[in-house]
Design an enzyme around this catalytic site. Sequence first.
Site, PDB file in Angstrom:
ATOM      1  N   GLY A   1       1.575  -7.713  -0.734  1.00 52.08           N
ATOM      2  CA  GLY A   1       1.649  -6.694  -1.738  1.00 52.08           C
ATOM      3  C   GLY A   1       0.992  -7.433  -3.070  1.00 52.08           C
TER       4      GLY A   1
ATOM      5  CE  LYS B   1       7.398  -2.474  10.876  1.00 49.61           C
ATOM      6  NZ  LYS B   1       7.778  -1.735   9.692  1.00 49.61           N
TER       7      LYS B   1
ATOM      8  CG  PHE C   1      -1.600   1.205   1.684  1.00 49.57           C
ATOM      9  CD1 PHE C   1      -2.168   2.172   0.922  1.00 49.57           C
ATOM     10  CD2 PHE C   1      -1.390   1.742   2.936  1.00 49.57           C
ATOM     11  CE1 PHE C   1      -2.690   3.498   1.215  1.00 49.57           C
ATOM     12  CE2 PHE C   1      -1.767   2.747   3.605  1.00 49.57           C
ATOM     13  CZ  PHE C   1      -2.563   3.709   2.468  1.00 49.57           C
ATOM     14  CB  VAL C   2       3.189   2.854   2.347  1.00 48.16           C
ATOM     15  CG1 VAL C   2       4.152   4.062   2.425  1.00 48.16           C
ATOM     16  CG2 VAL C   2       2.004   2.974   3.491  1.00 48.16           C
TER      17      VAL C   2
ATOM     18  CB  THR D   1       9.756  -9.443   7.387  1.00 45.94           C
ATOM     19  OG1 THR D   1       9.489 -10.825   6.927  1.00 45.94           O
ATOM     20  CG2 THR D   1      10.082  -8.471   6.604  1.00 45.94           C
TER      21      THR D   1
ATOM     22  CG  ASP E   1       6.606  -6.772  -2.363  1.00 48.36           C
ATOM     23  OD1 ASP E   1       6.213  -7.695  -2.041  1.00 48.36           O
ATOM     24  OD2 ASP E   1       6.101  -5.582  -1.760  1.00 48.36           O
TER      25      ASP E   1
ATOM     26  CE1 TYR F   1       4.430  -4.001  11.452  1.00 50.30           C
ATOM     27  CE2 TYR F   1       3.233  -2.723  13.307  1.00 50.30           C
ATOM     28  CZ  TYR F   1       3.808  -2.860  11.847  1.00 50.30           C
ATOM     29  OH  TYR F   1       3.489  -1.768  11.178  1.00 50.30           O
TER      30      TYR F   1
ATOM     31  CG  HIS G   1      -5.434  -6.894  -0.163  1.00 46.78           C
ATOM     32  ND1 HIS G   1      -6.699  -7.366  -0.237  1.00 46.78           N
ATOM     33  CD2 HIS G   1      -4.732  -7.466  -1.054  1.00 46.78           C
ATOM     34  CE1 HIS G   1      -6.594  -8.620  -0.722  1.00 46.78           C
ATOM     35  NE2 HIS G   1      -5.342  -8.651  -1.413  1.00 46.78           N
TER      36      HIS G   1
HETATM   37  P1  NAD Z   1       1.429  -3.718   3.109  1.00 50.06           P
HETATM   38  O1  NAD Z   1       1.487  -4.889   3.635  1.00 50.06           O
HETATM   39  O2  NAD Z   1       0.522  -2.987   2.061  1.00 50.06           O
HETATM   40  O3  NAD Z   1       2.960  -3.793   2.360  1.00 50.06           O
HETATM   41  C1  NAD Z   1       4.192  -4.479   2.589  1.00 50.06           C
HETATM   42  C2  NAD Z   1       4.861  -4.838   1.467  1.00 50.06           C
HETATM   43  O4  NAD Z   1       5.960  -5.497   1.963  1.00 50.06           O
HETATM   44  C3  NAD Z   1       3.895  -5.763   0.639  1.00 50.06           C
HETATM   45  O5  NAD Z   1       4.221  -5.344  -0.482  1.00 50.06           O
HETATM   46  C4  NAD Z   1       4.496  -7.062   1.121  1.00 50.06           C
HETATM   47  O6  NAD Z   1       4.464  -8.154   0.076  1.00 50.06           O
HETATM   48  C5  NAD Z   1       6.116  -6.828   1.250  1.00 50.06           C
HETATM   49  N1  NAD Z   1       6.831  -7.865   1.802  1.00 50.06           N
HETATM   50  C6  NAD Z   1       6.385  -8.454   3.243  1.00 50.06           C
HETATM   51  N2  NAD Z   1       7.424  -9.081   3.786  1.00 50.06           N
HETATM   52  C7  NAD Z   1       8.448  -9.076   2.686  1.00 50.06           C
HETATM   53  C8  NAD Z   1       9.652  -9.584   2.813  1.00 50.06           C
HETATM   54  N3  NAD Z   1      10.300 -10.456   3.620  1.00 50.06           N
HETATM   55  N4  NAD Z   1      10.503  -9.400   1.565  1.00 50.06           N
HETATM   56  C9  NAD Z   1      10.096  -8.473   0.548  1.00 50.06           C
HETATM   57  N5  NAD Z   1       8.861  -8.052   0.895  1.00 50.06           N
HETATM   58  C10 NAD Z   1       7.966  -8.122   1.837  1.00 50.06           C
HETATM   59  O7  NAD Z   1       1.638  -2.564   4.316  1.00 50.06           O
HETATM   60  P2  NAD Z   1       1.931  -0.822   4.196  1.00 50.06           P
HETATM   61  O8  NAD Z   1       0.632  -0.336   4.957  1.00 50.06           O
HETATM   62  O9  NAD Z   1       2.301  -0.627   2.909  1.00 50.06           O
HETATM   63  O10 NAD Z   1       3.166  -0.704   5.043  1.00 50.06           O
HETATM   64  C11 NAD Z   1       4.399  -0.521   4.663  1.00 50.06           C
HETATM   65  C12 NAD Z   1       5.288  -0.295   5.795  1.00 50.06           C
HETATM   66  O11 NAD Z   1       4.919   0.595   6.646  1.00 50.06           O
HETATM   67  C13 NAD Z   1       5.398  -1.388   6.588  1.00 50.06           C
HETATM   68  O12 NAD Z   1       6.708  -1.246   7.126  1.00 50.06           O
HETATM   69  C14 NAD Z   1       4.759  -1.205   7.977  1.00 50.06           C
HETATM   70  O13 NAD Z   1       5.039  -1.793   9.061  1.00 50.06           O
HETATM   71  C15 NAD Z   1       4.903   0.269   7.821  1.00 50.06           C
HETATM   72  N6  NAD Z   1       3.723   0.829   8.521  1.00 50.06           N
HETATM   73  C16 NAD Z   1       2.379   1.097   7.816  1.00 50.06           C
HETATM   74  C17 NAD Z   1       1.220   1.820   8.659  1.00 50.06           C
HETATM   75  C18 NAD Z   1       0.050   2.032   7.822  1.00 50.06           C
HETATM   76  O14 NAD Z   1      -0.780   2.473   8.545  1.00 50.06           O
HETATM   77  N7  NAD Z   1      -0.125   1.506   6.665  1.00 50.06           N
HETATM   78  C19 NAD Z   1       1.449   2.346  10.083  1.00 50.06           C
HETATM   79  C20 NAD Z   1       2.599   1.810  10.555  1.00 50.06           C
HETATM   80  C21 NAD Z   1       3.829   1.574   9.910  1.00 50.06           C
END
Ligand code: NAD
Length: 317
Positions: free
Chosen positions: A36, A153, A11-12, A96, A31, A149, A185
Amino acid sequence: MHALITGGAGFVGSHLARALLARGDNVSVWDNFHTGREKNLPAATLAMEFHSIDIREVTAANLPNSRFGRFDTIFNLACPASPPHYQKDPIYTWETSVLGVRNMLHIAEAHGARLLHASTSEIYGDPQVHPQGESYWGNVNTVGLRSCYDEGKRAAETLCADFVRTGRVDARLFRIFNTYGEFMHPDDGRVISNFCVAALKGASVPIYGDGEQTRSFCYASDLVAGILALADLPREKYDGPINLGNPGEFTINELVGVLESVTGKKLEIQHFPLPADDPKMRKPIIERAQKILGWSPKVQLEEGLTKTLAYFATEIQ
Ligand code: NAD
Ligand code: UDP
């Protein structure tokens, strides 16, 4: 400039990839599609390349060749982020976070790249201080369902800080508070995606607990603007982790009210038990980001939800 985004199909990451391409950078995305999706990636262009990589396993010695050469900046976003997804395989999540960031720090060091690491408001746990500023050390259960988590982190932050302290990598931490928007998603499992999908399907909206817990919701474009401002910050101005979030604070019950006003519909509610260790309140203090980055979020919840609902409407057709 050559930027690498790990987790760029999430997403991000998919928002960040578009923003970097729009400003003329070359972008590599790594990725493994754990959460994702290929469809999140920007349309193929000569300025972007994708590699299927698990960051738990990649090292400076086994990484794929890139036609853009060495990395200038690495955005380490790879990690499942929503509670149901990160709890599904907790050991994977911890690995991870911790092994992943270790590997990315070694790659950043080998390339002389700056590393931007996605941390989270979860490092504050179930906070006893409200709102949360960066100097608060948090209240985290080390052995609960969210610990894979939260503690993953926290350990990642420690490793980044030690690479900075020892002068090995210019690593920067940003702590994201609950962010939402297009490219989430539909089954992500977070409150905004669950509520939007339920509202669009005419189903009842699932509230966990009594709905009086609070969250602060940041729209994706605001978050990305903050990440880019941090990436561009001169090295001597970085002085520790930075909260990125929208300080507007809503109870989950209030969120239903905002969604009702955006959809113009009265929503049915169904209550479910509150998950273990669910934080009672969250609201970022963002003075540091305002002062150091000149950044503030611009998109209010109604506007962001309107855009997000339009996106989910196309996703669930
Ligand atoms: P998301 O689940 O949509 O995206 C995470 C991506 O990482 C996915 O594309 C997934 O396939 C990939 N991934 C997971 N494990 C992997 C691995 N071992 N190797 C390679 N790729 C891997 O989540 P998001 O919301 O986009 O979050 C992105 C980041 O921001 C994360 O690190 C998350 O902890 C952090 N974050 C997000 C939020 C939020 O509100 N969205 C809040 C706090 C922190
Ligand atoms: N929540 C809810 N219904 C849902 C999903 C989540 O009431 O369908 C609650 C959850 O218990 C938490 C808040 O909404 O108190 C935010 O949850 P989310 O999963 O978005 O992320 P968190 O901020 O807890 O990491």
